[in-house]
Design an enzyme around this catalytic site. Structure first.
Site, PDB file in Angstrom:
ATOM      1  N   GLU A 150      -0.664   5.643 -30.637  1.00 27.99           N
ATOM      2  CA  GLU A 150      -1.135   4.400 -31.270  1.00 27.99           C
ATOM      3  C   GLU A 150       0.045   3.469 -31.502  1.00 27.99           C
ATOM      4  OE1 GLU A 150      -0.284   3.458 -34.438  1.00 27.99           O
ATOM      5  OE2 GLU A 150       0.826   5.258 -34.955  1.00 27.99           O
ATOM      6  N   PHE A 151      -0.268   2.167 -31.543  1.00 26.51           N
ATOM      7  CA  PHE A 151       0.794   1.165 -31.712  1.00 26.51           C
ATOM      8  C   PHE A 151       0.462   0.194 -32.844  1.00 26.51           C
ATOM      9  CE2 PHE A 151       0.887   2.694 -27.333  1.00 26.51           C
ATOM     10  CZ  PHE A 151       2.237   3.003 -27.159  1.00 26.51           C
ATOM     11  N   GLU A 154       0.996  -1.290 -39.992  1.00 21.68           N
ATOM     12  CA  GLU A 154       0.373  -1.364 -41.306  1.00 21.68           C
ATOM     13  C   GLU A 154       0.301  -2.836 -41.708  1.00 21.68           C
ATOM     14  OE1 GLU A 154       2.029   1.198 -44.312  1.00 21.68           O
ATOM     15  OE2 GLU A 154       2.090   2.856 -42.890  1.00 21.68           O
ATOM     16  N   ASN A 207       8.933   1.961 -30.638  1.00 24.77           N
ATOM     17  CA  ASN A 207       9.453   1.889 -32.011  1.00 24.77           C
ATOM     18  C   ASN A 207      10.976   1.852 -32.017  1.00 24.77           C
ATOM     19  OD1 ASN A 207       6.940   1.775 -33.058  1.00 24.77           O
ATOM     20  ND2 ASN A 207       6.997   3.736 -34.120  1.00 24.77           N
ATOM     21  N   CYS A 259       7.281   4.819 -40.177  1.00 18.93           N
ATOM     22  CA  CYS A 259       7.383   5.077 -38.733  1.00 18.93           C
ATOM     23  C   CYS A 259       8.792   4.953 -38.174  1.00 18.93           C
ATOM     24  CB  CYS A 259       6.451   4.137 -37.979  1.00 18.93           C
ATOM     25  SG  CYS A 259       4.766   4.263 -38.581  1.00 18.93           S
ATOM     26  N   LYS A 262      11.655   7.448 -39.280  1.00 15.26           N
ATOM     27  CA  LYS A 262      11.305   8.806 -38.848  1.00 15.26           C
ATOM     28  C   LYS A 262      11.363   8.930 -37.322  1.00 15.26           C
ATOM     29  CE  LYS A 262       7.028  11.448 -39.067  1.00 15.26           C
ATOM     30  NZ  LYS A 262       6.866  11.367 -37.647  1.00 15.26           N
ATOM     31  N   LYS A 319       6.908  -3.633 -46.862  1.00 14.04           N
ATOM     32  CA  LYS A 319       6.756  -4.950 -46.230  1.00 14.04           C
ATOM     33  C   LYS A 319       5.537  -5.631 -46.853  1.00 14.04           C
ATOM     34  CE  LYS A 319       3.868  -3.649 -42.298  1.00 14.04           C
ATOM     35  NZ  LYS A 319       3.667  -3.751 -40.862  1.00 14.04           N
ATOM     36  N   ARG A 326       6.583   3.925 -48.742  1.00 11.14           N
ATOM     37  CA  ARG A 326       7.384   4.940 -48.042  1.00 11.14           C
ATOM     38  C   ARG A 326       8.577   4.268 -47.349  1.00 11.14           C
ATOM     39  NH1 ARG A 326       2.882   7.907 -44.609  1.00 11.14           N
ATOM     40  NH2 ARG A 326       2.019   5.808 -44.658  1.00 11.14           N
TER      41      ARG A 326
HETATM   42  C1  UGA Z   1       5.583   0.015 -36.678  1.00 13.86           C
HETATM   43  C2  UGA Z   1       5.382  -0.653 -35.316  1.00 13.86           C
HETATM   44  O1  UGA Z   1       5.567  -2.071 -35.437  1.00 13.86           O
HETATM   45  C3  UGA Z   1       4.014  -0.345 -34.742  1.00 13.86           C
HETATM   46  O2  UGA Z   1       3.890  -0.913 -33.446  1.00 13.86           O
HETATM   47  C4  UGA Z   1       3.848   1.162 -34.666  1.00 13.86           C
HETATM   48  O3  UGA Z   1       2.563   1.546 -34.175  1.00 13.86           O
HETATM   49  C5  UGA Z   1       3.995   1.743 -36.059  1.00 13.86           C
HETATM   50  O4  UGA Z   1       5.327   1.412 -36.540  1.00 13.86           O
HETATM   51  C6  UGA Z   1       3.809   3.231 -35.988  1.00 13.86           C
HETATM   52  O5  UGA Z   1       4.596   3.920 -35.310  1.00 13.86           O
HETATM   53  O6  UGA Z   1       2.803   3.734 -36.504  1.00 13.86           O
HETATM   54  P1  UGA Z   1       4.977  -0.645 -39.201  1.00 13.86           P
HETATM   55  O7  UGA Z   1       5.846   0.507 -39.637  1.00 13.86           O
HETATM   56  O8  UGA Z   1       3.657  -0.847 -39.831  1.00 13.86           O
HETATM   57  O9  UGA Z   1       4.701  -0.570 -37.599  1.00 13.86           O
HETATM   58  O10 UGA Z   1       5.836  -1.946 -39.539  1.00 13.86           O
HETATM   59  P2  UGA Z   1       6.581  -3.175 -38.854  1.00 13.86           P
HETATM   60  O11 UGA Z   1       5.864  -4.393 -39.251  1.00 13.86           O
HETATM   61  O12 UGA Z   1       6.855  -2.986 -37.441  1.00 13.86           O
HETATM   62  O13 UGA Z   1       7.953  -3.118 -39.676  1.00 13.86           O
HETATM   63  C7  UGA Z   1       8.809  -1.969 -39.651  1.00 13.86           C
HETATM   64  C8  UGA Z   1      10.058  -2.223 -40.473  1.00 13.86           C
HETATM   65  O14 UGA Z   1      10.923  -3.140 -39.821  1.00 13.86           O
HETATM   66  C9  UGA Z   1       9.792  -2.831 -41.848  1.00 13.86           C
HETATM   67  O15 UGA Z   1      10.695  -2.275 -42.764  1.00 13.86           O
HETATM   68  C10 UGA Z   1      10.088  -4.318 -41.663  1.00 13.86           C
HETATM   69  O16 UGA Z   1      10.439  -4.976 -42.835  1.00 13.86           O
HETATM   70  C11 UGA Z   1      11.259  -4.214 -40.700  1.00 13.86           C
HETATM   71  N1  UGA Z   1      11.450  -5.447 -39.897  1.00 13.86           N
HETATM   72  C12 UGA Z   1      10.479  -5.862 -39.049  1.00 13.86           C
HETATM   73  C13 UGA Z   1      12.643  -6.161 -40.012  1.00 13.86           C
HETATM   74  O17 UGA Z   1      13.541  -5.791 -40.787  1.00 13.86           O
HETATM   75  N2  UGA Z   1      12.815  -7.279 -39.253  1.00 13.86           N
HETATM   76  C14 UGA Z   1      11.869  -7.705 -38.384  1.00 13.86           C
HETATM   77  O18 UGA Z   1      12.105  -8.727 -37.712  1.00 13.86           O
HETATM   78  C15 UGA Z   1      10.670  -6.974 -38.285  1.00 13.86           C
END
Ligand code: UGA
Length: 430
Positions: A150-151, A154, A207, A259, A262, A319, A326
């Site tokens: 899955e991609f 949250e 990821n 995600c 980890k 976020k 987490r």
């Molecule tokens: C992430 C991926 O974006 C999804 O595609 C993937 O399916 C998911 O992990 C998973 O493996 O289940 P998510 O953890 O919900 O999704 O969050 P993101 O919105 O991608 O953000 C991840 C982290 O990166 C957050 O801490 C966010 O603040 C940080 N981030 C994101 C930044 O520091 N800068 C950015 O430009 C974007």
């Protein structure tokens, strides 16, 4: 089609309700009676925009049911999706015990030609292990084990699942490929079929790439701080190159959530296990872990130590649009402040209760952000919630103590907006 989704976390509940919305008859299965009881009443045990309403609608339409009974949920299912957690083992690799337990529990009830699709994020080679476990407990050998990563993100999980950029099917048998293609055709025009190993590597790589992108821009931000450049201007300029783009690399305190940290650690551990200690993932993971201690050092210097100071934290979730804390920056930065003798006040638009039970009485989680702004010697805005980013600089400064520090960990405001105002602005890469 009868579908069962094992595991009722983010991925499980979202997938189950989206499959139900396509007109299938879906069971959500979990070993936790408490979770299932809540879900049966349409109560999702975490916040995700649009999910409560979708679950309730599907329950009312009788397309979605929840149970703790493997027999009940598996015996008629054509597709069984495993979406259980894979926590990190002490060596950094994925702990597959919940995946294997699910495989063992479902095996005795598996009907002929059933497809077991592993959606949990797992390393290449896991499908064979799942197959072996099922083999030991299934009365027949006519079933398929495939990878279905899955991609979803949250905060936009329902939308991402209804309109994915792509669906990846890791399978080699035509029957399983056909069934899964039909199942996902209403969701996406881009359905990619590949080996289970490629599908699993694709999930980790997506990821890991995004985590690398974030780490890269944070590294550039560090350099900007040393030479007077402004990271936001740099991003604007390099982003005009269409190969690069301005998206998905705003700097901050490093990547968090359940995600990226980890998955990158798992990929690093995997690299080490195949004697590739110099793999980039090992470095990315280390840089991300070092990020917050380095930023704390910068704030410590700015404030002349934390002893006796009051630190305000705006944004406790990892976020915006989620109550998930987490691997949130708050959970990593607050212990430094507390350990060094500061008092911490926190606020979050959505994660107040989750944060209260996580931090207990070590910090005071306020209902109102104004109390945090008014009483802190240093206000750290850690998350780009709309509720914070829509405040204008004058409004913020009016509420804050004179001379206090505003640490804008997401560069939501411009440094120059605070010129001449009676606070000290600290941004990232500016
Ligand atoms: C992430 C991926 O974006 C999804 O595609 C993937 O399916 C998911 O992990 C998973 O493996 O289940 P998510 O953890 O919900 O999704 O969050 P993101 O919105 O991608 O953000 C991840 C982290 O990166 C957050 O801490 C966010 O603040 C940080 N981030 C994101 C930044 O520091 N800068 C950015 O430009 C974007």
């Amino acid at each position: 089609m009868d579908i069962t989704v094992i595991g009722t976390g983010f991925v499980g509940v979202v997938s189950a309700s989206v499959y139900a919305s396509l007109g299938h008859s879906v069971y959500g299965l979990d070993v936790s009676e408490e979770k299932i009881k809540k879900l049966e009443q349409g109560k999702v045990p975490f916040f995700e925009p649009g999910l409560d309403a979708l679950v309730q609608k599907m329950i009312a339409a009788k397309s979605l049911q929840f149970t703790t009974s493997y027999k009940h949920a598996i015996q008629h299912a054509s597709v069984i999706v495993i979406a259980v957690g894979t926590p990190s083992a002490p060596d950094g690799q994925a702990d597959l015990s919940y995946v294997m337990q699910s495989a063992e529990s479902l095996a005795p009830f598996l009907k002929e030609n059933a497809i077991v699709a592993v959606k949990s994020t797992v390393p290449p080679g896991t499908c064979q292990k799942v197959r072996q476990v099922i083999q030991q407990h299934c009365p027949h050998s006519q079933y398929f084990v495939v990878s279905l990563p899955e991609f979803l993100r949250e905060g936009s999980a329902v939308e991402d699942t209804l309109h994915p950029d792509r669906v990846v099917i890791g399978a080699t048998e035509d029957f399983a490929i056909d069934v899964l293609k039909k199942l996902h055709t209403p969701l996406s025009d881009t359905i990619l079929v590949m080996t289970p190993e490629s599908a699993q590597m694709a999930k980790y790589s997506a990821n890991a790439y995004l985590a690398t992108r974030i780490t890269f821009i944070n590294q550039i931000a560090n350099l900007c701080e040393a030479n007077g450049a402004n990271i936001l201007e740099v991003i604007q300029a390099i982003g005009q190159d269409r190969r690069i783009g301005t998206h998905y690399w705003y700097p901050g305190l490093g990547y968090g959530g359940s995600c990226f940290p980890k998955d990158v650690k798992e990929l690093a551990a995997y690299a080490r296990s195949v004697s590739m200690e110099d793999n980039l993932m090992v470095t990315i993971s280390r840089l991300n872990e070092e990020r917050i201690p380095k930023i704390v050092a910068r704030l410590r210097k700015q404030l002349g130590g934390f002893e006796g100071k009051t630190i305000g934290i705006l944004g406790l979730s990892f976020k915006p649009n989620t109550d998930d804390i987490r691997e949130a920056p708050s959970t990593k930065i607050i212990p430094f402040f507390l350990h060094e003798g500061a008092k911490v006040l926190g606020h979050d638009p959505l994660a107040k209760e989750v944060a209260r039970s996580y931090f207990r009485d070590t910090i005071l989680v306020e209902d109102d952000k104004a109390s945090v702004l008014a009483n802190a010697d240093c206000v750290c805005v850690l998350v780009e919630w709309d509720e914070y980013s829509t405040m204008n600089p004058q409004e913020i400064v009016k509420l804050m103590k004179k001379g206090a520090v505003l640490f804008d960990a997401r560069d939501q405001w411009k440094k120059t907006d605070f010129t001449g105002l009676p606070i000290q602005y600290v941004g990232i890469g500016v």
